[in-house]
Design a protein around this motif. Structure first.
Motif, PDB file in Angstrom:
ATOM      1  N   ILE A  98       0.864  -1.173   0.039  1.00 41.15           N
ATOM      2  CA  ILE A  98       0.051   0.174   0.004  1.00 41.15           C
ATOM      3  C   ILE A  98       0.787   1.158   0.170  1.00 41.15           C
ATOM      4  CG2 ILE A  98      -1.818   1.394   1.155  1.00 41.15           C
ATOM      5  CD1 ILE A  98      -2.978  -1.372   2.374  1.00 41.15           C
ATOM      6  N   PRO A  99       0.889   2.035  -0.988  1.00 43.21           N
ATOM      7  CA  PRO A  99       1.742   3.276  -1.199  1.00 43.21           C
ATOM      8  C   PRO A  99       1.475   4.275   0.147  1.00 43.21           C
ATOM      9  CG  PRO A  99       0.063   3.310  -2.803  1.00 43.21           C
ATOM     10  CD  PRO A  99      -0.313   1.991  -2.167  1.00 43.21           C
ATOM     11  N   GLU A 100       2.602   5.042   0.244  1.00 45.29           N
ATOM     12  CA  GLU A 100       2.460   5.930   1.376  1.00 45.29           C
ATOM     13  C   GLU A 100       2.973   7.334   0.620  1.00 45.29           C
ATOM     14  OE1 GLU A 100       5.187   5.028   4.362  1.00 45.29           O
ATOM     15  OE2 GLU A 100       3.826   3.201   5.101  1.00 45.29           O
ATOM     16  N   ASP A 101       2.190   8.385   1.199  1.00 50.06           N
ATOM     17  CA  ASP A 101       2.938   9.794   0.910  1.00 50.06           C
ATOM     18  C   ASP A 101       2.424   9.971  -0.850  1.00 50.06           C
ATOM     19  OD1 ASP A 101       3.956  12.394   0.808  1.00 50.06           O
ATOM     20  OD2 ASP A 101       5.765  11.632   0.137  1.00 50.06           O
ATOM     21  N   MET A 102       1.084   9.447  -1.015  1.00 54.32           N
ATOM     22  CA  MET A 102       0.521   9.795  -2.367  1.00 54.32           C
ATOM     23  C   MET A 102      -0.867  10.430  -2.283  1.00 54.32           C
ATOM     24  SD  MET A 102       2.088   8.424  -4.904  1.00 54.32           S
ATOM     25  CE  MET A 102       3.789   7.324  -4.757  1.00 54.32           C
ATOM     26  N   PRO A 103      -0.999  11.487  -3.400  1.00 52.71           N
ATOM     27  CA  PRO A 103      -2.065  12.195  -3.309  1.00 52.71           C
ATOM     28  C   PRO A 103      -3.582  11.243  -3.270  1.00 52.71           C
ATOM     29  CG  PRO A 103      -1.281  12.556  -5.347  1.00 52.71           C
ATOM     30  CD  PRO A 103      -0.349  11.397  -4.475  1.00 52.71           C
ATOM     31  N   ASP A 104      -4.824  11.829  -3.143  1.00 51.01           N
ATOM     32  CA  ASP A 104      -5.985  10.986  -3.244  1.00 51.01           C
ATOM     33  C   ASP A 104      -5.922  10.984  -4.797  1.00 51.01           C
ATOM     34  OD1 ASP A 104      -8.865  10.347  -3.622  1.00 51.01           O
ATOM     35  OD2 ASP A 104      -8.832  10.429  -1.449  1.00 51.01           O
ATOM     36  N   GLY A 105      -6.211   9.754  -5.185  1.00 47.85           N
ATOM     37  CA  GLY A 105      -6.330   9.517  -6.833  1.00 47.85           C
ATOM     38  C   GLY A 105      -7.672  10.020  -7.100  1.00 47.85           C
ATOM     39  N   ARG A 106      -8.720  10.227  -6.489  1.00 49.20           N
ATOM     40  CA  ARG A 106     -10.034  10.729  -6.812  1.00 49.20           C
ATOM     41  C   ARG A 106      -9.922  12.392  -7.217  1.00 49.20           C
ATOM     42  NH1 ARG A 106     -12.025   6.889  -2.583  1.00 49.20           N
ATOM     43  NH2 ARG A 106     -10.210   7.751  -1.632  1.00 49.20           N
ATOM     44  N   ASP A 107      -8.839  12.971  -6.290  1.00 48.51           N
ATOM     45  CA  ASP A 107      -8.500  14.395  -6.590  1.00 48.51           C
ATOM     46  C   ASP A 107      -7.835  14.440  -7.733  1.00 48.51           C
ATOM     47  OD1 ASP A 107      -9.799  15.015  -4.221  1.00 48.51           O
ATOM     48  OD2 ASP A 107      -8.081  15.061  -3.077  1.00 48.51           O
ATOM     49  N   VAL A 108      -7.030  13.631  -7.925  1.00 48.06           N
ATOM     50  CA  VAL A 108      -6.042  13.731  -9.213  1.00 48.06           C
ATOM     51  C   VAL A 108      -6.701  13.458 -10.318  1.00 48.06           C
ATOM     52  CG1 VAL A 108      -4.021  12.630 -10.404  1.00 48.06           C
ATOM     53  CG2 VAL A 108      -4.098  13.005  -7.967  1.00 48.06           C
ATOM     54  N   LEU A 109      -7.713  12.593 -10.527  1.00 49.17           N
ATOM     55  CA  LEU A 109      -8.476  12.220 -11.448  1.00 49.17           C
ATOM     56  C   LEU A 109      -9.505  13.590 -11.849  1.00 49.17           C
ATOM     57  CD1 LEU A 109     -10.006  10.208 -13.475  1.00 49.17           C
ATOM     58  CD2 LEU A 109     -11.679   9.661 -11.779  1.00 49.17           C
ATOM     59  N   ARG A 110      -9.942  14.210 -10.952  1.00 52.95           N
ATOM     60  CA  ARG A 110     -10.656  15.413 -10.972  1.00 52.95           C
ATOM     61  C   ARG A 110      -9.839  16.483 -11.878  1.00 52.95           C
ATOM     62  NH1 ARG A 110     -13.816  13.623  -6.173  1.00 52.95           N
ATOM     63  NH2 ARG A 110     -11.957  14.580  -5.023  1.00 52.95           N
ATOM     64  N   GLU A 111      -8.621  16.589 -11.541  1.00 56.33           N
ATOM     65  CA  GLU A 111      -7.752  17.341 -12.215  1.00 56.33           C
ATOM     66  C   GLU A 111      -7.658  17.120 -13.575  1.00 56.33           C
ATOM     67  OE1 GLU A 111      -3.877  17.490 -10.193  1.00 56.33           O
ATOM     68  OE2 GLU A 111      -4.788  17.914  -8.022  1.00 56.33           O
ATOM     69  N   GLY A 112      -7.543  15.941 -13.861  1.00 55.75           N
ATOM     70  CA  GLY A 112      -7.460  15.477 -15.266  1.00 55.75           C
ATOM     71  C   GLY A 112      -8.701  15.761 -16.134  1.00 55.75           C
ATOM     72  N   VAL A 113      -9.666  15.665 -15.425  1.00 59.83           N
ATOM     73  CA  VAL A 113     -11.186  15.823 -15.887  1.00 59.83           C
ATOM     74  C   VAL A 113     -11.071  17.214 -16.355  1.00 59.83           C
ATOM     75  CG1 VAL A 113     -13.771  16.016 -15.345  1.00 59.83           C
ATOM     76  CG2 VAL A 113     -12.405  13.953 -14.962  1.00 59.83           C
ATOM     77  N   GLU A 114     -10.992  18.320 -15.433  1.00 59.04           N
ATOM     78  CA  GLU A 114     -11.008  19.619 -15.693  1.00 59.04           C
ATOM     79  C   GLU A 114      -9.927  19.873 -16.867  1.00 59.04           C
ATOM     80  OE1 GLU A 114     -13.035  21.908 -14.455  1.00 59.04           O
ATOM     81  OE2 GLU A 114     -13.819  20.044 -13.612  1.00 59.04           O
ATOM     82  N   MET A 115      -8.921  19.457 -16.889  1.00 57.55           N
ATOM     83  CA  MET A 115      -7.735  19.742 -18.043  1.00 57.55           C
ATOM     84  C   MET A 115      -8.591  19.390 -19.363  1.00 57.55           C
ATOM     85  SD  MET A 115      -4.271  18.062 -16.375  1.00 57.55           S
ATOM     86  CE  MET A 115      -3.371  18.628 -17.808  1.00 57.55           C
ATOM     87  N   GLY A 116      -9.127  17.902 -19.250  1.00 65.62           N
ATOM     88  CA  GLY A 116     -10.008  17.621 -20.425  1.00 65.62           C
ATOM     89  C   GLY A 116     -10.835  18.537 -21.335  1.00 65.62           C
ATOM     90  N   LYS A 117     -11.357  19.172 -20.179  1.00 70.32           N
ATOM     91  CA  LYS A 117     -12.588  20.015 -20.768  1.00 70.32           C
ATOM     92  C   LYS A 117     -11.921  21.213 -21.534  1.00 70.32           C
ATOM     93  CE  LYS A 117     -15.616  19.346 -16.791  1.00 70.32           C
ATOM     94  NZ  LYS A 117     -16.045  19.947 -15.540  1.00 70.32           N
ATOM     95  N   THR A 118     -10.682  21.418 -21.769  1.00 63.84           N
ATOM     96  CA  THR A 118     -10.096  22.418 -22.325  1.00 63.84           C
ATOM     97  C   THR A 118      -9.121  22.161 -23.504  1.00 63.84           C
ATOM     98  OG1 THR A 118      -7.803  22.345 -21.350  1.00 63.84           O
ATOM     99  CG2 THR A 118      -9.470  23.648 -19.922  1.00 63.84           C
ATOM    100  N   ILE A 119      -9.315  20.892 -23.818  1.00 55.27           N
ATOM    101  CA  ILE A 119      -8.564  20.311 -25.050  1.00 55.27           C
ATOM    102  C   ILE A 119      -9.496  19.583 -25.730  1.00 55.27           C
ATOM    103  CG2 ILE A 119      -7.021  18.239 -25.604  1.00 55.27           C
ATOM    104  CD1 ILE A 119      -5.965  18.348 -22.824  1.00 55.27           C
ATOM    105  N   SER A 120      -9.350  20.126 -27.171  1.00 53.77           N
ATOM    106  CA  SER A 120      -9.950  19.683 -28.435  1.00 53.77           C
ATOM    107  C   SER A 120      -9.359  18.760 -29.067  1.00 53.77           C
ATOM    108  CB  SER A 120     -10.473  21.200 -29.344  1.00 53.77           C
ATOM    109  OG  SER A 120     -11.031  22.205 -28.303  1.00 53.77           O
ATOM    110  N   VAL A 121     -10.065  17.805 -29.683  1.00 52.75           N
ATOM    111  CA  VAL A 121      -9.490  16.662 -30.398  1.00 52.75           C
ATOM    112  C   VAL A 121     -10.013  17.067 -31.793  1.00 52.75           C
ATOM    113  CG1 VAL A 121      -9.347  14.424 -30.881  1.00 52.75           C
ATOM    114  CG2 VAL A 121      -9.431  15.065 -28.692  1.00 52.75           C
ATOM    115  N   PRO A 122      -9.151  17.113 -32.741  1.00 57.83           N
ATOM    116  CA  PRO A 122      -9.596  17.557 -34.204  1.00 57.83           C
ATOM    117  C   PRO A 122     -10.025  16.258 -35.085  1.00 57.83           C
ATOM    118  CG  PRO A 122      -7.200  17.343 -33.980  1.00 57.83           C
ATOM    119  CD  PRO A 122      -7.448  17.247 -32.720  1.00 57.83           C
ATOM    120  N   ARG A 123     -10.923  16.490 -36.082  1.00 61.57           N
ATOM    121  CA  ARG A 123     -11.220  15.451 -36.716  1.00 61.57           C
ATOM    122  C   ARG A 123     -10.192  15.256 -37.808  1.00 61.57           C
ATOM    123  NH1 ARG A 123     -16.595  15.866 -40.801  1.00 61.57           N
ATOM    124  NH2 ARG A 123     -17.079  13.739 -40.660  1.00 61.57           N
ATOM    125  N   SER A 124      -9.822  13.827 -37.768  1.00 56.37           N
ATOM    126  CA  SER A 124      -8.375  13.814 -38.839  1.00 56.37           C
ATOM    127  C   SER A 124      -8.992  13.730 -40.224  1.00 56.37           C
ATOM    128  CB  SER A 124      -8.015  12.380 -38.523  1.00 56.37           C
ATOM    129  OG  SER A 124      -8.923  11.290 -38.690  1.00 56.37           O
TER     130      SER A 124
END
Length: 585
Positions: A13-39
């Motif tokens: 069990i890892p120690e001194d790690m952030p809560d993965g749920r908080d990290v996931l939310r950070e990624g979700v917020e980042m994703g909202k700003t990223i556009s994927v172009p149509r190839s």
């Protein structure tokens, strides 16, 4: 649960790690700003997503074909993509996708590039390098190796999405190590953030893709364990991170019934009407013969034909990704990849004639068994983790548990047969595991008959990359001959290999290589040994090919390795003769 297993799980069990749920939310917020172009490819075919294209093809009774391509330079790779498109235009054989395989260094932050071992594929550094792939021709390009689970996961994920990728991987390669990189908190937090980004692109059918053979299942002896473990990955990606999850597989699973039964089991367990569980079948390599490579068309074409029939029978739009007949020997040329793909596409034209004559009952029976035992395996993992105190709703903690769990122990701890019979008994033994053990028995029998005995000798063995079966073979053979073997595991760097040898008081090391780094690895070993003022017996086995200046394809470098002083041979009798009668360097 067994107290020893509980203690072992708790120790991971890892120690001194952030809560993965908080990290996931950070990624979700980042994703909202990223556009994927149509190839360019999707524009040409009038599709919103690549899955829409694949589904449309299947409705027409047609298959989707791709090529895995990893050439020497970025310019070569882009030219290769253009030539694949030109091939399709000229012949009418449509190859719609390329999965590009860059060098491992692409998955490292730039500050770690200096000193990283040279491999046999090209490098990508700037966002424009990713974009150039889908701009090269109207072909859909995706990346899996050295992206989602790499130390540079966040940047490679963003670069790939902004280039129009339809999927990212490879989740299972979370077990891979990268030379010189030790920042686990950063690496796996960024992996979770990247999955969070992808979770915001479900409307574009963007997937987190896995490849079991490159992860823990690469060590497993039972295909039912593959199913159970893959359900754990799906749980993390889909249930905890709310992203699409899909599976690619096939390199080490070439027996027809288990190959198709695994696909059917995962399809029935994880597919929905909107989202299929399978991304692509990778061609198998372990049945290939090295001497007369053209005969490998026989095994390659029958394998692809079985996949075509499966897709038509179960209406799965799974991509078919062949491997060239030279795959077992070296990185193939583009021409060799086009040859095997063309053979598969031509075989496809006869599939509708064959389909009414096919009986899939044996495949369905085996799939039912794999589903039943795989579900039990999966539940055993979650139950044991929960009881030991693992936060099974934290994606970061779950990923780190998989990263550090001994693969052999993982299978044997959670396999349903332990509870059923008291001993580990595979339900559907993996082909490569059986072949490795059979080869070991044959080699040991032959060597023992010749009088070889290594009692009293001690050596360290390890793999230079993430591939495990060569390491398993040398460990088991040398142990059976009486040697005391210290197994250093996979992804062992040269310095760490010599450190382990010194700690164990050993002057003999044996390294297994696969990914084109053999010559650079040998040179580094010798350099480090000289710097330490020590002499070692150094042996190497595996694939002796590397990319040399002036060559666009890897070439045989065994003689160059031997010139460094490292003894390179795949004949264990020759290795033993060197160990007993040679000179250390």
């Amino acid at each position: 649960m067994d107290e020893q297993l509980k203690d072992y799980i708790q120790s991971l069990i890892p120690e001194d790690m952030p809560d993965g749920r908080d990290v996931l939310r950070e990624g979700v917020e980042m994703g909202k700003t990223i556009s994927v172009p149509r190839s360019r490819f999707l524009e040409k075919h009038g599709c919103k997503t690549y899955l829409e294209y694949r589904t449309n093809r299947l409705k027409e009774g047609k298959q989707t074909w791709q090529i895995l391509l990893g050439l020497a330079t970025l310019e070569d790779e882009l030219d290769g993509i253009r030539k694949i498109y030109e091939f399709g235009e000229r012949t009418g054989m449509e190859i719609s996708g390329v999965q590009s395989i860059p060098a491992m260094i692409t998955g490292l932050p730039h500050e770690y590039w200096e000193g990283a071992p040279k491999q046999t594929s090209y490098e990508m550094r700037e966002p424009a390098d990713w974009k150039a792939h889908n701009d090269a021709a109207p072909i859909q390009v995706a990346w899996q190796d050295f992206h989602l689970a790499s130390p540079a996961a966040l940047q490679t994920t963003i670069n790939a999405l902004k280039a129009g990728a339809d999927r990212l991987g490879c989740f299972s390669t979370l077990i891979w190590d990268y030379p010189g990189y030790r920042e686990e908190k950063n690496r796996f937090s960024d992996m979770v953030r990247s999955i969070g980004i992808l979770s915001t692109k479900k409307d574009l059918d963007l997937d987190v893709v896995t490849y079991p053979e490159d992860g823990l299942p690469g060590y497993f002896l039972d295909i039912a364990s593959w199913v159970g473990y893959t359900l754990v990955e799906s749980y993390i990606v889909h249930d905890l991170c709310h992203a699409n999850f899909s599976i690619s597989y096939g390199g080490l699973l070439t027996e027809v019934q288990p190959r198709l039964a695994f696909a059917l089991a995962m399809h029935r367990l994880l597919s929905t009407p909107e989202h299929p569980a399978l991304t692509y079948y990778n061609g198998g390599t372990i049945d290939q013969l090295p001497d007369d490579v053209n005969c490998n068309f026989g095994t390659g074409v029958q394998e692809m034909f079985a996949e075509v029939l499966f897709n038509l029978k179960y209406q799965t739009p799974t991509i078919i990704s062949p491997v060239a007949v030279t795959e077992r020997l070296r990185t193939p040329s583009l021409e060799e990849l086009l040859d095997i793909t063309a053979a598969g596409i031509r075989a496809e034209t006869k599939a509708q004639e064959w389909l009414p004559m096919m009986d899939f009952t044996p495949v369905e029976r085996l799939a039912d068994l794999l589903m039943e035992k795989g579900r039990l395996f999966f539940q055993n993992v979650l139950d044991a983790f929960r009881e030991a105190g693992v936060d099974i709703e934290d994606p970061l903690q779950m990923i780190l548990m998989l990263k550090h769990f001994n693969p052999v122990k993982f299978e044997q701890s959670f396999h349903p047969s332990i509870e059923e019979t008291g001993t580990f008994t595979p339900y559907c033994p993996s082909q490569l595991g059986r072949q490795t053990m059979a080869l070991k028995e044959q080699i040991v029998s032959d060597l023992a008959a010749q009088g070889h005995d290594l009692k009293g000798r001690k050596l360290v063995c390890a793999s230079a990359d993430g591939h495990s079966y060569g390491l398993m073979l040398i460990d088991s053979v040398y142990s059976a001959l009486g040697a005391s073997v210290v197994n250093g595991g996979v992804d062992m760097e040269p310095a760490a290999l010599l450190d382990l040898a010194d700690e164990e008081g050993v002057d003999c090391v044996c390294i297994s290589t696969h990914c084109g780094q053999c010559l650079a690895y040998a040179q580094k070993l010798v350099q480090l040994a000289k710097a330490r003022g020590k002499r070692y017996y150094m042996m190497m086995g595996g694939m002796f090919t590397a990319l040399l200046p002036g060559h666009k394809l890897p070439v045989d470098v065994r003689d160059y390795i031997c010139e460094t002083g490292v003894f390179a041979s795949n004949e264990i009798a020759e290795q033993i003769d060197y160990l007993l009668h040679g000179e250390p360097i």
